[in-house]
Design a protein around this motif. Structure first.
Motif, mmCIF file in Angstrom:
data_model
loop_
_atom_site.group_PDB
_atom_site.id
_atom_site.type_symbol
_atom_site.label_atom_id
_atom_site.label_comp_id
_atom_site.label_asym_id
_atom_site.label_seq_id
_atom_site.Cartn_x
_atom_site.Cartn_y
_atom_site.Cartn_z
ATOM 1 N N UNK A 20 -9.095 -0.430 -11.675
ATOM 2 C CA UNK A 20 -9.540 0.422 -10.566
ATOM 3 C C UNK A 20 -9.044 -0.182 -9.265
ATOM 4 N N UNK A 21 -8.277 0.547 -8.489
ATOM 5 C CA UNK A 21 -7.669 -0.029 -7.285
ATOM 6 C C UNK A 21 -8.670 -0.243 -6.159
ATOM 7 N N UNK A 22 -8.272 -1.080 -5.211
ATOM 8 C CA UNK A 22 -9.041 -1.320 -3.993
ATOM 9 C C UNK A 22 -8.256 -0.741 -2.827
ATOM 10 N N UNK A 23 -8.902 0.110 -2.072
ATOM 11 C CA UNK A 23 -8.243 0.777 -0.953
ATOM 12 C C UNK A 23 -7.923 -0.208 0.169
ATOM 13 N N UNK A 24 -6.758 -0.055 0.785
ATOM 14 C CA UNK A 24 -6.356 -0.946 1.872
ATOM 15 C C UNK A 24 -7.334 -0.897 3.046
ATOM 16 N N UNK A 25 -7.917 0.266 3.304
ATOM 17 C CA UNK A 25 -8.867 0.370 4.414
ATOM 18 C C UNK A 25 -10.093 -0.502 4.167
ATOM 19 N N UNK A 26 -10.466 -0.656 2.907
ATOM 20 C CA UNK A 26 -11.601 -1.521 2.592
ATOM 21 C C UNK A 26 -11.236 -2.976 2.851
ATOM 22 N N UNK A 27 -9.990 -3.349 2.617
ATOM 23 C CA UNK A 27 -9.550 -4.709 2.912
ATOM 24 C C UNK A 27 -9.555 -4.959 4.423
ATOM 25 N N UNK A 28 -9.179 -3.951 5.185
ATOM 26 C CA UNK A 28 -9.229 -4.089 6.642
ATOM 27 C C UNK A 28 -10.665 -4.290 7.124
ATOM 28 N N UNK A 29 -11.587 -3.518 6.551
ATOM 29 C CA UNK A 29 -12.987 -3.659 6.933
ATOM 30 C C UNK A 29 -13.524 -5.017 6.509
ATOM 31 N N UNK A 30 -13.098 -5.487 5.349
ATOM 32 C CA UNK A 30 -13.508 -6.807 4.863
ATOM 33 C C UNK A 30 -13.060 -7.903 5.822
#
Length: 211
Positions: free
Chosen positions: A38-48
């Motif tokens: 299941x992939x992780x969205x790049x926007x979630x990495x930015x928020x992280x």
């Protein structure tokens, strides 16, 4: 980013989290070595990354630097630096983050800590102080990174079984020689069917003193 809605900010800050939030961040959170496809969205990495930057650091120095590895090519670059038991954990993870600290963090102090115009000069030429400050505060941000990931619904698999010098050479090299890897952390949605039972923890009486 979602903001707190109706409660005054101070009141909200001093209200304990409910059991569901505490379970997500602590009691039910685990260290994962196996992952769902299941992939992780790049926007979630930015928020992280944004949340990790809100950790309290000395003089607001923010020395944490994060390299998010998301492609097979990037993972294979990392493999030669890993201990054998960690290779498949990395290859199976949707994202592997290299958490490093910047030993030239003080170059950003005029921007990050503007009310002290002499802050940068405290570290220039003082190698022990800058190394200690960068490592301690980068590690503090790394702890926040894990909690932030869990708060965003991600699972974590932090790893220290790798060769720091090799990681630094492969990913930072001559372009960023002032960066030093601290630890790596796999991110994604963990496979709970592969978990072992949680290990025991020390009791309050074993680990704490009230003075």
């Amino acid at each position: 980013m979602t903001s707190l809605s109706t409660a005054p900010l101070e009141e909200a800050r001093h209200t304990p989290l409910d059991d569901g939030a505490l379970n997500q961040l602590f009691y039910g959170a685990r260290t994962f070595g196996y992952w769902q496809d299941r992939p992780v969205d790049d926007n979630k990495l930015r928020q992280l990354a944004e949340l990790s930057g809100l950790a309290p650091t000395s003089m607001n120095c923010n020395p944490l630097r994060i390299y998010f590895l998301r492609t097979a090519e990037a993972f294979e670059q990392l493999v030669p630096a890993l201990k054998e038991g960690n290779v498949e954990k990395v290859r199976q993870a949707p994202v592997t983050a290299i958490l490093a600290y910047d030993r030239r963090f003080y170059d950003n102090l005029p921007t990050l800590f503007p009310h002290n115009k002499d802050a940068r000069s405290l570290f220039v030429g003082n190698e022990p102080l800058r190394e200690e400050t960068a490592f301690r505060n980068g590690s503090l941000q790394g702890g926040y990174f894990i909690l932030a990931a869990r708060a965003l619904g991600l699972d974590c698999g932090p790893i220290s079984g790798f060769d720091n010098d090799k990681v630094d050479q492969i990913f930072f090299g001559s372009e960023n020689p002032h960066l030093r890897s601290n630890f790596i952390c796999n991110l994604g949605y963990g496979d709970e069917t592969r978990l072992h039972a949680r290990g025991p923890r020390l009791s309050f009486e074993e680990s704490c003193r009230l003075l």
